[in-house]
Design a protein around this motif. Structure first.
Motif, short mmCIF file in Angstrom:
data_model
loop_
_atom_site.label_atom_id
_atom_site.label_comp_id
_atom_site.label_asym_id
_atom_site.label_seq_id
_atom_site.Cartn_x
_atom_site.Cartn_y
_atom_site.Cartn_z
N ASP A 36 0.86 -1.00 -0.02
CA ASP A 36 0.13 -0.43 -0.01
C ASP A 36 1.13 1.02 0.30
O ASP A 36 0.19 2.16 -0.71
CB ASP A 36 -0.98 0.02 1.36
N ALA A 37 1.93 1.13 0.46
CA ALA A 37 3.07 2.33 0.36
C ALA A 37 4.60 1.88 0.27
O ALA A 37 4.34 0.85 -0.15
CB ALA A 37 2.86 2.70 1.86
N ALA A 38 4.89 3.24 -0.15
CA ALA A 38 6.56 2.70 -0.69
C ALA A 38 7.34 1.60 0.31
O ALA A 38 7.01 2.20 1.60
CB ALA A 38 6.95 4.29 -1.48
N VAL A 39 7.86 0.77 -0.40
CA VAL A 39 8.80 0.06 0.60
C VAL A 39 10.07 1.04 1.65
O VAL A 39 9.44 0.66 2.59
CB VAL A 39 9.80 -0.71 -0.73
N ALA A 40 10.21 1.73 0.90
CA ALA A 40 10.79 3.09 1.54
C ALA A 40 10.33 3.63 2.83
O ALA A 40 10.89 3.92 4.16
CB ALA A 40 11.68 4.69 1.12
N THR A 41 8.98 3.94 2.68
CA THR A 41 7.83 4.39 3.40
C THR A 41 7.65 3.49 5.10
O THR A 41 7.80 3.67 6.06
CB THR A 41 6.60 4.54 2.89
#
Length: 183
Positions: free
Chosen positions: A69-74
């Protein structure tokens, strides 16, 4: 000709499929930024290293639960920030005082004036609340968008904006002497 680099989401899929190098690549991509957040938040190199390691181990173990759902970094930074906050809360309960020799050494060989300014800025950041310091670190230092910082901190974007604004105002007051020295 080498293949183009895989996206973070492709690396997670590859890791799930058994590619042992895929997670290592994620660590190489995001480790430095995670370290920067941890060191600014915890202010001790040993504690920051432990927090980053704990976050990466946690991510490794929970990677099957990553929904995308979110960026991997996030996602990685959210895990790290939660660990940093938990460590700060535990330290507050123990009432410990860091040893001066545990301060992070300056490895770039900055001139004396730059080192003194860095010390002043670090001391001023330490006087901010943890919430303000994290918001400023993510938005102003790391360059995350307010929306991404809100996701990492699990708060509304308006909360990130107000924490940054209050923190910047306090920093301006605390560091006003640096501007006066320029005149």
């Amino acid at each position: 000709m080498s293949a183009p680099p895989r996206s973070d989401h492709e690396l997670i899929a590859a890791h799930r499929d058994g590619d042992r190098r895929a997670f290592d690549e994620l660590v190489r991509r995001h480790g430095d930024r995670m370290w920067a957040v941890a060191i600014r938040t915890l202010r001790q190199s040993d504690d920051a290293a432990d927090a980053v390691q704990e976050a990466l181990v946690s991510a490794y173990r929970r990677i099957d639960g990553f929904r995308g759902d979110a960026a991997v970094a996030t996602w990685l930074h959210r895990i790290l920030v939660n660990i940093c906050i938990d460590r700060l809360r535990r330290e507050r309960v123990r009432h410990t005082v860091p040893w001066p020799e545990r301060d992070v050494p300056d490895r770039r060989g900055d001139p004396v004036g730059e080192v003194a300014t860095r010390i002043d800025v670090d001391e001023a950041l330490a006087l901010l609340s943890v919430d303000q310091r994290l918001a400023i670190e993510l938005v102003d230092v790391q360059g995350w968008s307010v929306a991404d910082a809100a996701t990492i901190l699990q708060v509304a974007p308006g909360t990130v904006k107000s924490r940054c604004a209050r923190g910047r105002l306090r920093l301006a007051r605390l560091l006003g002497h640096l501007r006066e020295g320029e005149r």
